[in-house]
Motif scaffolding. Structure first.
Motif, PDB file in Angstrom:
ATOM      1  N   MET A 154      -7.295  15.197   7.425  1.00  0.00           N
ATOM      2  CA  MET A 154      -6.187  14.564   6.499  1.00  0.00           C
ATOM      3  C   MET A 154      -5.437  13.599   7.436  1.00  0.00           C
ATOM      4  O   MET A 154      -4.223  13.727   7.674  1.00  0.00           O
ATOM      5  CB  MET A 154      -5.320  15.904   7.690  1.00  0.00           C
ATOM      6  CG  MET A 154      -4.973  17.647   6.508  1.00  0.00           C
ATOM      7  SD  MET A 154      -5.514  17.458   4.705  1.00  0.00           S
ATOM      8  CE  MET A 154      -3.872  16.914   4.430  1.00  0.00           C
ATOM      9  N   GLU A 155      -6.077  12.698   7.388  1.00  0.00           N
ATOM     10  CA  GLU A 155      -5.972  11.197   8.321  1.00  0.00           C
ATOM     11  C   GLU A 155      -4.882  10.525   7.613  1.00  0.00           C
ATOM     12  O   GLU A 155      -5.511  10.348   5.991  1.00  0.00           O
ATOM     13  CB  GLU A 155      -7.887  10.638   8.499  1.00  0.00           C
ATOM     14  CG  GLU A 155      -6.618   9.451   8.758  1.00  0.00           C
ATOM     15  CD  GLU A 155      -8.058   8.630   9.650  1.00  0.00           C
ATOM     16  OE1 GLU A 155      -7.728   6.877   9.625  1.00  0.00           O
ATOM     17  OE2 GLU A 155      -8.656   8.864   9.334  1.00  0.00           O
ATOM     18  N   LEU A 156      -3.870  10.012   7.793  1.00  0.00           N
ATOM     19  CA  LEU A 156      -2.923   9.230   7.166  1.00  0.00           C
ATOM     20  C   LEU A 156      -3.461   8.250   7.004  1.00  0.00           C
ATOM     21  O   LEU A 156      -3.716   6.872   8.033  1.00  0.00           O
ATOM     22  CB  LEU A 156      -1.106   9.192   7.518  1.00  0.00           C
ATOM     23  CG  LEU A 156      -0.858   8.232   6.651  1.00  0.00           C
ATOM     24  CD1 LEU A 156      -0.637   9.172   5.329  1.00  0.00           C
ATOM     25  CD2 LEU A 156       0.983   8.237   7.494  1.00  0.00           C
ATOM     26  N   LYS A 157      -4.104   7.234   6.012  1.00  0.00           N
ATOM     27  CA  LYS A 157      -4.481   6.154   5.624  1.00  0.00           C
ATOM     28  C   LYS A 157      -3.117   4.628   4.932  1.00  0.00           C
ATOM     29  O   LYS A 157      -2.422   5.330   4.415  1.00  0.00           O
ATOM     30  CB  LYS A 157      -5.847   5.322   5.450  1.00  0.00           C
ATOM     31  CG  LYS A 157      -6.723   6.765   5.640  1.00  0.00           C
ATOM     32  CD  LYS A 157      -8.537   7.287   4.595  1.00  0.00           C
ATOM     33  CE  LYS A 157      -9.324   7.605   5.812  1.00  0.00           C
ATOM     34  NZ  LYS A 157     -10.135   7.966   4.930  1.00  0.00           N
ATOM     35  N   THR A 209       0.362  -0.768  -0.351  1.00  0.00           N
ATOM     36  CA  THR A 209      -0.131  -0.006  -0.414  1.00  0.00           C
ATOM     37  C   THR A 209       0.609   1.334   0.223  1.00  0.00           C
ATOM     38  O   THR A 209       1.961   1.208   0.665  1.00  0.00           O
ATOM     39  CB  THR A 209      -0.916   0.363   1.019  1.00  0.00           C
ATOM     40  OG1 THR A 209      -0.036   0.520   2.165  1.00  0.00           O
ATOM     41  CG2 THR A 209      -1.679  -1.272   1.099  1.00  0.00           C
ATOM     42  N   ILE A 210       0.625   2.614  -0.690  1.00  0.00           N
ATOM     43  CA  ILE A 210       1.149   3.603  -0.362  1.00  0.00           C
ATOM     44  C   ILE A 210       0.041   4.960   0.390  1.00  0.00           C
ATOM     45  O   ILE A 210      -0.845   4.719  -0.144  1.00  0.00           O
ATOM     46  CB  ILE A 210       0.845   4.096  -1.414  1.00  0.00           C
ATOM     47  CG1 ILE A 210       1.778   3.444  -2.854  1.00  0.00           C
ATOM     48  CG2 ILE A 210       1.960   5.872  -1.728  1.00  0.00           C
ATOM     49  CD1 ILE A 210       1.566   4.173  -4.405  1.00  0.00           C
ATOM     50  N   PRO A 211       0.422   5.000   1.299  1.00  0.00           N
ATOM     51  CA  PRO A 211       0.008   5.853   2.672  1.00  0.00           C
ATOM     52  C   PRO A 211      -0.433   6.746   1.574  1.00  0.00           C
ATOM     53  O   PRO A 211       0.259   7.376   0.896  1.00  0.00           O
ATOM     54  CB  PRO A 211       1.272   6.293   3.099  1.00  0.00           C
ATOM     55  CG  PRO A 211       1.976   5.536   3.088  1.00  0.00           C
ATOM     56  CD  PRO A 211       1.799   4.792   1.936  1.00  0.00           C
ATOM     57  N   LYS A 212      -2.055   6.966   2.300  1.00  0.00           N
ATOM     58  CA  LYS A 212      -2.657   8.558   1.434  1.00  0.00           C
ATOM     59  C   LYS A 212      -3.466   9.586   2.298  1.00  0.00           C
ATOM     60  O   LYS A 212      -3.723   8.254   3.555  1.00  0.00           O
ATOM     61  CB  LYS A 212      -3.289   7.485   0.229  1.00  0.00           C
ATOM     62  CG  LYS A 212      -5.140   6.529   1.003  1.00  0.00           C
ATOM     63  CD  LYS A 212      -5.370   6.108   0.008  1.00  0.00           C
ATOM     64  CE  LYS A 212      -6.926   5.342   0.349  1.00  0.00           C
ATOM     65  NZ  LYS A 212      -8.380   5.245   0.095  1.00  0.00           N
ATOM     66  N   ILE A 213      -3.829  10.439   1.910  1.00  0.00           N
ATOM     67  CA  ILE A 213      -4.627  11.126   2.420  1.00  0.00           C
ATOM     68  C   ILE A 213      -6.253  11.717   1.609  1.00  0.00           C
ATOM     69  O   ILE A 213      -5.526  11.664   0.715  1.00  0.00           O
ATOM     70  CB  ILE A 213      -3.721  12.409   2.710  1.00  0.00           C
ATOM     71  CG1 ILE A 213      -2.935  12.112   3.729  1.00  0.00           C
ATOM     72  CG2 ILE A 213      -5.072  13.467   4.212  1.00  0.00           C
ATOM     73  CD1 ILE A 213      -2.422  12.870   4.187  1.00  0.00           C
ATOM     74  N   ASP A 214      -6.859  10.915   2.243  1.00  0.00           N
ATOM     75  CA  ASP A 214      -8.032  12.285   1.503  1.00  0.00           C
ATOM     76  C   ASP A 214      -8.192  13.416   1.523  1.00  0.00           C
ATOM     77  O   ASP A 214      -8.996  13.745   2.556  1.00  0.00           O
ATOM     78  CB  ASP A 214      -9.403  11.030   1.507  1.00  0.00           C
ATOM     79  CG  ASP A 214      -9.249   9.989   0.812  1.00  0.00           C
ATOM     80  OD1 ASP A 214      -8.777   9.517  -0.279  1.00  0.00           O
ATOM     81  OD2 ASP A 214      -9.804   8.509   2.142  1.00  0.00           O
ATOM     82  N   VAL A 215      -7.994  14.016   1.162  1.00  0.00           N
ATOM     83  CA  VAL A 215      -7.989  15.643   1.110  1.00  0.00           C
ATOM     84  C   VAL A 215      -9.570  16.411   1.626  1.00  0.00           C
ATOM     85  O   VAL A 215      -9.306  17.239   2.451  1.00  0.00           O
ATOM     86  CB  VAL A 215      -6.686  16.610   0.527  1.00  0.00           C
ATOM     87  CG1 VAL A 215      -5.315  15.835   0.182  1.00  0.00           C
ATOM     88  CG2 VAL A 215      -7.010  16.256  -1.017  1.00  0.00           C
TER      89      VAL A 215
END
Length: 321
Positions: A127-130, A117-123
């Motif tokens: 701003m939670e890092l998922k 997985t690549i860490p992502k943020i649904d901006v």
């Protein structure tokens, strides 16, 4: 860095999101690792192909006049890729740093790792890092990746038949990941700078719910061992019926899934019971140390054949290919 000798292929499928795609591609071509970039235009009518040709001449562009759907086009992208690792981001997402592809490539350092997985943020939401590993010093595994933020081994993907094109839209990642787990490969939680996902206003939420619910029914039929099939299907149906929003779409999806089973009768390939149980544990509690999956990965399959986890140790790592 676009290269004739790429270590990774970044694949983006797109339809009528020219402006979002431009932002995504700018972040792709700035990657410091040697890559190739592929854009598959799934029948756009907004000048997407012309924009890619004029502004990103180093990108490999493939265009279909008639839409074939996201899932089919992702399979096509894997077929056309020339590198051993495929990175996937959506056309409404972007890498936030030039080091991301290189950092994720280095995390395919165990032959049992089939995807990262690549860490992502649904901006647009918070701003939670998922989808990020809780500790970069250890290897953590999870049940599945999301389409907009992952990398996977191309050879494994192709050997397992890729995504199920019948899904058309939604849910293909989870269905592939349980088959990959059954073959002896895990999804690793990655460590890197994040992808920013800017959910496009052009997304059709009702279509997502319809196909998402339909494909959960089909996921059950394809993969769940017989002993758990009816209970798992009952819970899937109940969750759809009790859905608080767009319930009609969810119910329509359930009906479509159930009525599709006869046409998909011969496609059923239930995973091993131990694999199903591990997958359930990972769904409930993502981010478990890889050691917890080791026993499953080294067991023999339900038909008496070894999981490929026994033999993939002979394969070179992506950096050595």
């Amino acid at each position: 860095m676009i290269s004739d000798h790429p270590k990774a292929t970044v694949v983006i499928t797109t339809k009528n999101r020219k402006d979002e795609l431009r932002t995504a591609l700018r972040s792709v071509v700035m990657q410091s690792a040697p890559i190739e970039a592929i854009v598959i235009d799934d029948g756009s009518t907004d000048g997407t192909a012309e924009m890619v040709r004029s502004e990103f001449p180093g990108v490999r562009l493939f265009r279909d006049e008639a839409s074939k759907g996201l899932i089919v086009q992702r399979n096509n992208g894997a077929e056309r890729a020339r590198a051993p690792i495929i990175f996937s981001i959506d056309d409404d997402a972007a890498f936030t740093d030039h080091t991301i592809v290189g950092d994720i490539l280095a995390q395919f350092d165990d032959p049992r790792i089939g995807a990262v997985t690549i860490p992502k943020i649904d901006v647009k939401y918070n701003m939670e890092l998922k989808e990020s590993a809780p500790d970069p010093r250890r290897v953590y595994i999870t049940a599945q990746f999301t389409g907009t933020s992952h990398a996977l081994r191309r050879d494994v993907f192709l050997s397992l038949g890729g995504y199920k094109g019948f899904f058309f839209h939604q849910g293909e990642e989870g269905e592939y990941c349980i088959r990959m787990l059954n073959a002896g490969y895990v999804v690793r939680l990655g460590t890197s700078k994040p992808i920013h996902h800017y959910e496009s206003p052009k997304r059709d939420r009702s279509r997502q719910i319809y196909f998402g619910t339909r494909n959960l029914v089909l996921f059950t039929w394809y993969n769940v061992p017989s002993i758990f099939l009816l209970p798992h299907l009952a819970v899937t149906i109940l969750n759809g019926i009790l859905r608080p929003k767009m319930k009609r779409k969810a119910v329509a999806g359930i009906v479509a899934g159930l009525t599709s089973i006869p046409s998909q009768w011969s496609v059923r390939r239930p995973v091993a019971i131990a694999v199903y149980r591990l997958h359930r544990r990972l769904k409930k509690s993502p981010g478990r140390p890889i050691e917890e999956g080791g026993a499953v990965l080294m067991k023999r399959g339900s038909r008496g054949t070894p999981f490929p986890g026994r033999v993939v140790s002979k394969q070179p790592s992506p950096d050595s290919r």
